[in-house]
Design a protein around this motif. Structure first.
Motif, PDB file in Angstrom:
ATOM      1  N   GLU A   9       0.630  -1.102  -0.090  1.00  0.00           N
ATOM      2  CA  GLU A   9      -0.031   0.035  -0.088  1.00  0.00           C
ATOM      3  C   GLU A   9       0.834   1.459   0.021  1.00  0.00           C
ATOM      4  O   GLU A   9       0.641   2.497  -0.660  1.00  0.00           O
ATOM      5  N   ALA A  10       1.824   1.252   0.664  1.00  0.00           N
ATOM      6  CA  ALA A  10       2.866   2.420   0.910  1.00  0.00           C
ATOM      7  C   ALA A  10       3.433   2.643  -0.446  1.00  0.00           C
ATOM      8  O   ALA A  10       3.552   4.132  -0.775  1.00  0.00           O
ATOM      9  N   SER A  11       3.811   1.557  -1.263  1.00  0.00           N
ATOM     10  CA  SER A  11       4.490   1.945  -2.582  1.00  0.00           C
ATOM     11  C   SER A  11       3.409   2.146  -3.777  1.00  0.00           C
ATOM     12  O   SER A  11       3.529   3.422  -4.383  1.00  0.00           O
ATOM     13  N   GLU A  12       2.269   1.943  -3.290  1.00  0.00           N
ATOM     14  CA  GLU A  12       1.101   2.444  -4.307  1.00  0.00           C
ATOM     15  C   GLU A  12       0.617   3.721  -4.128  1.00  0.00           C
ATOM     16  O   GLU A  12       0.189   4.353  -5.188  1.00  0.00           O
ATOM     17  N   GLU A  13       0.762   4.242  -2.870  1.00  0.00           N
ATOM     18  CA  GLU A  13       0.505   5.612  -2.372  1.00  0.00           C
ATOM     19  C   GLU A  13       1.503   6.613  -2.633  1.00  0.00           C
ATOM     20  O   GLU A  13       1.168   7.758  -2.876  1.00  0.00           O
ATOM     21  N   THR A  14       2.694   6.207  -2.185  1.00  0.00           N
ATOM     22  CA  THR A  14       3.897   7.038  -2.180  1.00  0.00           C
ATOM     23  C   THR A  14       4.897   6.861  -3.094  1.00  0.00           C
ATOM     24  O   THR A  14       5.868   7.629  -3.211  1.00  0.00           O
ATOM     25  N   GLY A  15       4.773   5.800  -3.791  1.00  0.00           N
ATOM     26  CA  GLY A  15       5.884   5.618  -4.869  1.00  0.00           C
ATOM     27  C   GLY A  15       7.256   5.052  -4.302  1.00  0.00           C
ATOM     28  O   GLY A  15       8.015   4.921  -5.008  1.00  0.00           O
ATOM     29  N   ILE A  16       7.237   4.755  -2.764  1.00  0.00           N
ATOM     30  CA  ILE A  16       8.287   4.341  -2.115  1.00  0.00           C
ATOM     31  C   ILE A  16       8.812   2.944  -2.665  1.00  0.00           C
ATOM     32  O   ILE A  16       7.957   2.058  -2.949  1.00  0.00           O
ATOM     33  N   ASP A  17      10.186   2.684  -2.632  1.00  0.00           N
ATOM     34  CA  ASP A  17      10.655   1.497  -3.091  1.00  0.00           C
ATOM     35  C   ASP A  17      10.599   0.531  -1.942  1.00  0.00           C
ATOM     36  O   ASP A  17      11.691   0.744  -0.820  1.00  0.00           O
ATOM     37  N   PRO A  18       9.778  -0.563  -1.722  1.00  0.00           N
ATOM     38  CA  PRO A  18       9.825  -1.368  -0.636  1.00  0.00           C
ATOM     39  C   PRO A  18      11.226  -1.959  -0.489  1.00  0.00           C
ATOM     40  O   PRO A  18      11.705  -2.160   0.894  1.00  0.00           O
ATOM     41  N   ALA A  19      12.191  -2.046  -1.348  1.00  0.00           N
ATOM     42  CA  ALA A  19      13.430  -2.793  -1.384  1.00  0.00           C
ATOM     43  C   ALA A  19      14.448  -2.047  -0.235  1.00  0.00           C
ATOM     44  O   ALA A  19      15.212  -2.609   0.030  1.00  0.00           O
ATOM     45  N   ARG A  20      14.127  -0.670  -0.090  1.00  0.00           N
ATOM     46  CA  ARG A  20      14.965   0.019   0.487  1.00  0.00           C
ATOM     47  C   ARG A  20      14.562   0.119   2.258  1.00  0.00           C
ATOM     48  O   ARG A  20      15.110   1.072   2.743  1.00  0.00           O
ATOM     49  N   LEU A  21      13.514  -0.592   2.411  1.00  0.00           N
ATOM     50  CA  LEU A  21      12.868  -0.494   3.784  1.00  0.00           C
ATOM     51  C   LEU A  21      13.225  -1.781   4.556  1.00  0.00           C
ATOM     52  O   LEU A  21      13.253  -2.955   4.054  1.00  0.00           O
ATOM     53  N   HIS A  22      13.289  -1.406   5.854  1.00  0.00           N
ATOM     54  CA  HIS A  22      13.598  -2.782   6.817  1.00  0.00           C
ATOM     55  C   HIS A  22      12.280  -2.985   7.760  1.00  0.00           C
ATOM     56  O   HIS A  22      12.135  -2.140   8.872  1.00  0.00           O
ATOM     57  N   PRO A  23      11.508  -3.651   7.375  1.00  0.00           N
ATOM     58  CA  PRO A  23      10.509  -4.021   8.642  1.00  0.00           C
ATOM     59  C   PRO A  23      10.869  -4.353   9.921  1.00  0.00           C
ATOM     60  O   PRO A  23      11.633  -5.317   9.750  1.00  0.00           O
ATOM     61  N   LEU A  24      10.824  -3.602  10.925  1.00  0.00           N
ATOM     62  CA  LEU A  24      11.301  -4.097  12.189  1.00  0.00           C
ATOM     63  C   LEU A  24      10.356  -4.799  13.233  1.00  0.00           C
ATOM     64  O   LEU A  24      10.870  -5.895  13.851  1.00  0.00           O
ATOM     65  N   ALA A  25       9.027  -4.372  13.054  1.00  0.00           N
ATOM     66  CA  ALA A  25       8.294  -4.785  14.160  1.00  0.00           C
ATOM     67  C   ALA A  25       6.888  -4.706  13.860  1.00  0.00           C
ATOM     68  O   ALA A  25       6.471  -3.818  13.121  1.00  0.00           O
ATOM     69  N   THR A  26       5.800  -5.258  14.363  1.00  0.00           N
ATOM     70  CA  THR A  26       4.264  -5.030  14.353  1.00  0.00           C
ATOM     71  C   THR A  26       3.732  -4.707  15.756  1.00  0.00           C
ATOM     72  O   THR A  26       4.183  -5.220  16.524  1.00  0.00           O
ATOM     73  N   LEU A  27       2.979  -3.761  15.798  1.00  0.00           N
ATOM     74  CA  LEU A  27       2.375  -3.355  16.836  1.00  0.00           C
ATOM     75  C   LEU A  27       1.013  -4.179  16.904  1.00  0.00           C
ATOM     76  O   LEU A  27       0.612  -4.923  15.965  1.00  0.00           O
ATOM     77  N   ASP A  28       0.093  -4.177  17.976  1.00  0.00           N
ATOM     78  CA  ASP A  28      -0.994  -4.889  18.384  1.00  0.00           C
ATOM     79  C   ASP A  28      -1.989  -4.213  17.138  1.00  0.00           C
ATOM     80  O   ASP A  28      -1.938  -3.138  16.793  1.00  0.00           O
TER      81      ASP A  28
END
Length: 249
Positions: A113-132
């Motif tokens: 969704e972030a890529s579709e909305e902002t054009g950001i490249d997911p390959a540059r991101l590091h998912p760290l954790a999820t909240l409840d």
């Protein structure tokens, strides 16, 4: 992104460690200011129309910086939803949206969704954790915030003007600045339901997003004392956006 994205909390920079390592405290701080009626609604019990969604909470900044300090060049990715949308029209929000059947999980959803909305490249991101997972009564969604980090996420922009009005990487120093903080309530709810908000150059961040950011600042130890008695109705607070006489970004 056809498979589930792994969470890698070890890739957090030192300055982000206090938040990532204490992320389990965020929901409690989030709920601390909420009246009992709102807490009951947030449980999502008896909400048959609810759907699953995920949002991306993306922090960017230098990979090396001492813990306990907010780097001057750190930021948080936010957008403003288009005014024509059915839910939360015109509101500042984290990028994100509803889960698609082919999504491998909330991390996949948030990155897609972030890529579709902002054009950001997911390959540059590091998912760290999820909240409840949190229930959002106005839209009927169960939302999982996905915390992520990037030293350099690259350019961001509005991809679809029918969904997004603006995209911005907001400096953390602007969110921490006490002069930019206030309490805001919707006119239909009244002052008793006021919640933390942030007045920035081009947006007013309030509601669910304002609550989550405020809780994260508290948990990370970044928050500075601010005037919680500055309580404003939504329309009055919106008029402050772009007012150069007030402190902002």
């Amino acid at each position: 992104m056809s498979t589930a994205e792994p969470l890698r909390p070890q890739l957090r920079p030192p300055w982000l460690a206090p938040l990532v390592d204490n992320l389990d405290r965020v929901p409690g701080v989030f709920r601390r200011r909420l009246p009992a009626e709102v807490l009951a609604a947030l449980s999502g019990v008896g909400a048959p129309s609810s759907r699953d969604a995920a949002v991306l909470v993306l922090f960017s900044g230098p990979p090396e910086h001492p813990a306990g300090q907010v780097p001057d060049d750190s930021d948080l990715l936010l957008l403003v939803r288009a005014g024509t949308l059915r839910h939360h029209a015109g509101q500042a929000a984290f990028p994100g949206g509803a889960v698609d059947p082919d999504d491998a999980g909330p991390v996949h959803t948030a990155l897609r969704e972030a890529s579709e909305e902002t054009g950001i490249d997911p390959a540059r991101l590091h998912p760290l954790a999820t909240l409840d997972r949190m229930f959002i009564p106005p839209s009927g969604f169960h939302v999982v915030p996905v915390l992520a980090y990037s030293a350099d996420p690259g350019p961001v922009t509005v991809v679809n003007e029918s969904e997004t009005a603006a995209v911005a990487r907001i400096p953390l120093r602007a969110l921490v600045n006490p002069a930019n903080r206030l309490m805001v309530y919707h006119p239909a709810a009244g002052p008793r339901f006021a919640g933390p908000a942030f007045r920035l150059n081009d947006m007013l961040v309030w509601g669910f997003t304002g609550h989550v950011i405020s809780a994260m600042l508290d948990v990370a130890g970044w928050a500075q004392p601010w005037d919680t008695q500055d309580v404003r109705e939504l329309n009055d607070a919106t008029e402050l956006v772009g007012d150069d006489s007030e402190e902002s970004v």
